[in-house]
Design an enzyme around this catalytic site. Structure first.
Site, PDB file in Angstrom:
ATOM      1  N   LYS A  54      12.948  -6.790   0.270  1.00 60.08           N
ATOM      2  CA  LYS A  54      12.161  -7.822   0.702  1.00 60.08           C
ATOM      3  C   LYS A  54      13.113  -9.141   1.037  1.00 60.08           C
ATOM      4  CE  LYS A  54       7.564  -6.299  -0.568  1.00 60.08           C
ATOM      5  NZ  LYS A  54       6.434  -6.123  -1.542  1.00 60.08           N
ATOM      6  N   GLN A  98       4.105  -9.032  -6.872  1.00 61.95           N
ATOM      7  CA  GLN A  98       4.343  -7.502  -6.517  1.00 61.95           C
ATOM      8  C   GLN A  98       3.447  -6.935  -7.290  1.00 61.95           C
ATOM      9  OE1 GLN A  98       6.382  -6.413  -4.111  1.00 61.95           O
ATOM     10  NE2 GLN A  98       6.059  -4.297  -5.027  1.00 61.95           N
ATOM     11  N   ASP A 121      -0.085 -12.045   1.094  1.00 64.17           N
ATOM     12  CA  ASP A 121      -0.580 -10.588   1.270  1.00 64.17           C
ATOM     13  C   ASP A 121      -2.027 -10.651   1.486  1.00 64.17           C
ATOM     14  OD1 ASP A 121       1.288  -8.650   0.347  1.00 64.17           O
ATOM     15  OD2 ASP A 121       1.027  -9.416  -1.803  1.00 64.17           O
TER      16      ASP A 121
HETATM   17  N1  GUN Z   1       3.390  -3.169  -3.876  1.00 59.69           N
HETATM   18  C1  GUN Z   1       3.511  -2.201  -2.784  1.00 59.69           C
HETATM   19  N2  GUN Z   1       3.217  -2.898  -1.778  1.00 59.69           N
HETATM   20  C2  GUN Z   1       2.787  -4.061  -2.077  1.00 59.69           C
HETATM   21  C3  GUN Z   1       2.535  -4.952  -1.041  1.00 59.69           C
HETATM   22  O1  GUN Z   1       2.481  -5.090   0.194  1.00 59.69           O
HETATM   23  N3  GUN Z   1       2.233  -6.335  -1.951  1.00 59.69           N
HETATM   24  C4  GUN Z   1       2.249  -6.626  -3.056  1.00 59.69           C
HETATM   25  N4  GUN Z   1       1.955  -7.707  -3.389  1.00 59.69           N
HETATM   26  N5  GUN Z   1       2.674  -5.388  -3.855  1.00 59.69           N
HETATM   27  C5  GUN Z   1       3.033  -4.359  -3.244  1.00 59.69           C
END
Ligand code: GUN
Length: 292
Positions: A54, A98, A121
């Site tokens: 990311k 995450q 998110d």
């Molecule tokens: N863990 C795996 N994919 C994601 C995501 O898209 N967002 C978040 N916050 N955690 C994740």
């Protein structure tokens, strides 16, 4: 029939170029670049790898990013304290915590504590609720990525029968809402669903996020259906999807591979969501940014 293979990697690259141009327009207009802050709690290697990718993606498009790495022993109170600071900081446009979090942390309290305006998110219950009301708010990145794959391949969604396998907070549930908002008739199936294959065979759009490698065989797929594989399970050091790709390829109308399918879309949707939040926060005037 042989399915059209949906190349998520190349679609993600196109969207990344669009985001890059839009971020450049912000900076050229003399504003600061959009910023994303990622909170990584614990030392799960897969989560750490996701967070690194990311950060790299942000750097490629000119988004400022910062990772806050906290130990696995972090308490809910400590995490809430960090989120409070990020919420107050005007230089922070977007916040991502995450998941999964270590077991001692109250995930519900954490998701609630991410400011609605910075919730990249869409997992704060207010954003989740607004999405369920049919409003156009930031939504979780993987579901957004699935919808984008359908749109870019002109897969008919309105009026289609869609089956989503999996009811997770991060993928299955928001995806079902997005499909409903796009006028699909949606069924959410899960591990307790009876006669899964027969149900899936009714789907014009079948999206699997079960994390069960090879679950979706030829007998699950209606001829001509669009099959999107969100499952990614590491088996013998290889990523495997939920779909038996070779078995389904001659039956489906469209099919995503694993890897190079949904995976690259998740990250690029994160970039786009960050840009959207930065715009909404007034980092830029809308006139400075071409709309896509
Ligand atoms: N863990 C795996 N994919 C994601 C995501 O898209 N967002 C978040 N916050 N955690 C994740």
């Amino acid at each position: 029939m042989t399915a059209t293979i949906i190349d998520g990697k190349s679609i993600a690259a196109t969207i990344e170029d669009e985001v890059t141009a839009q971020v450049a327009a912000i900076v050229d207009a003399g504003r600061r670049a959009p910023s994303l802050h990622v909170v990584l709690c614990g030392d799960d290697p897969a989560s750490a790898a996701y967070v690194r990718s990311k950060g790299k993606a942000c750097a490629r498009v000119g988004i400022t990013s910062q990772t806050h790495a906290l130990p696995a022993t972090t308490t809910t109170a400590e995490l809430l304290e960090l989120l409070g600071r990020l919420n107050q900081d005007d230089t922070v446009d977007a916040v991502l915590v995450q998941l999964p979090l270590p077991g001692q942390i109250d995930q519900d309290a954490v998701l609630l504590a991410v400011a609605v305006a910075k919730d990249v998110d869409g997992l704060n219950p207010t954003n989740y609720g607004m999405l369920a009301q049919g409003r156009d708010v930031v939504a979780s990145c993987t579901p957004r990525g699935c919808m984008e794959l359908l749109a870019r391949h002109h897969v008919p969604v309105s009026g289609a029968r869609a089956v989503v396998l999996g009811r997770s907070v991060l993928v299955g549930r928001p995806l079902a809402v997005l499909l409903t908002n796009a006028n699909a008739t949606v069924t959410v199936a899960h591990s307790k669903t009876r006669d899964l294959a027969a149900l899936c065979r009714e789907a014009d759009i079948l999206i699997s996020a079960m994390g069960r490698p090879g679950l979706i065989g030829a007998d699950f797929v209606k001829p001509g259906a669009c099959v999107i594989d969100v499952g990614t399970t590491r088996v013998d050091d290889r990523l495997r999807g939920d779909v038996d790709f070779d078995a389904v390829l001659p039956i489906a109308g469209w099919l995503t591979p694993v890897p190079r399918g949904v995976g690259p879309m998740t990250i690029v949707m994160l970039l786009r969501n960050t840009l959207m939040l930065a715009r909404a926060a007034g980092v830029v005037t809308t006139a400075a940014v071409p709309t896509s």
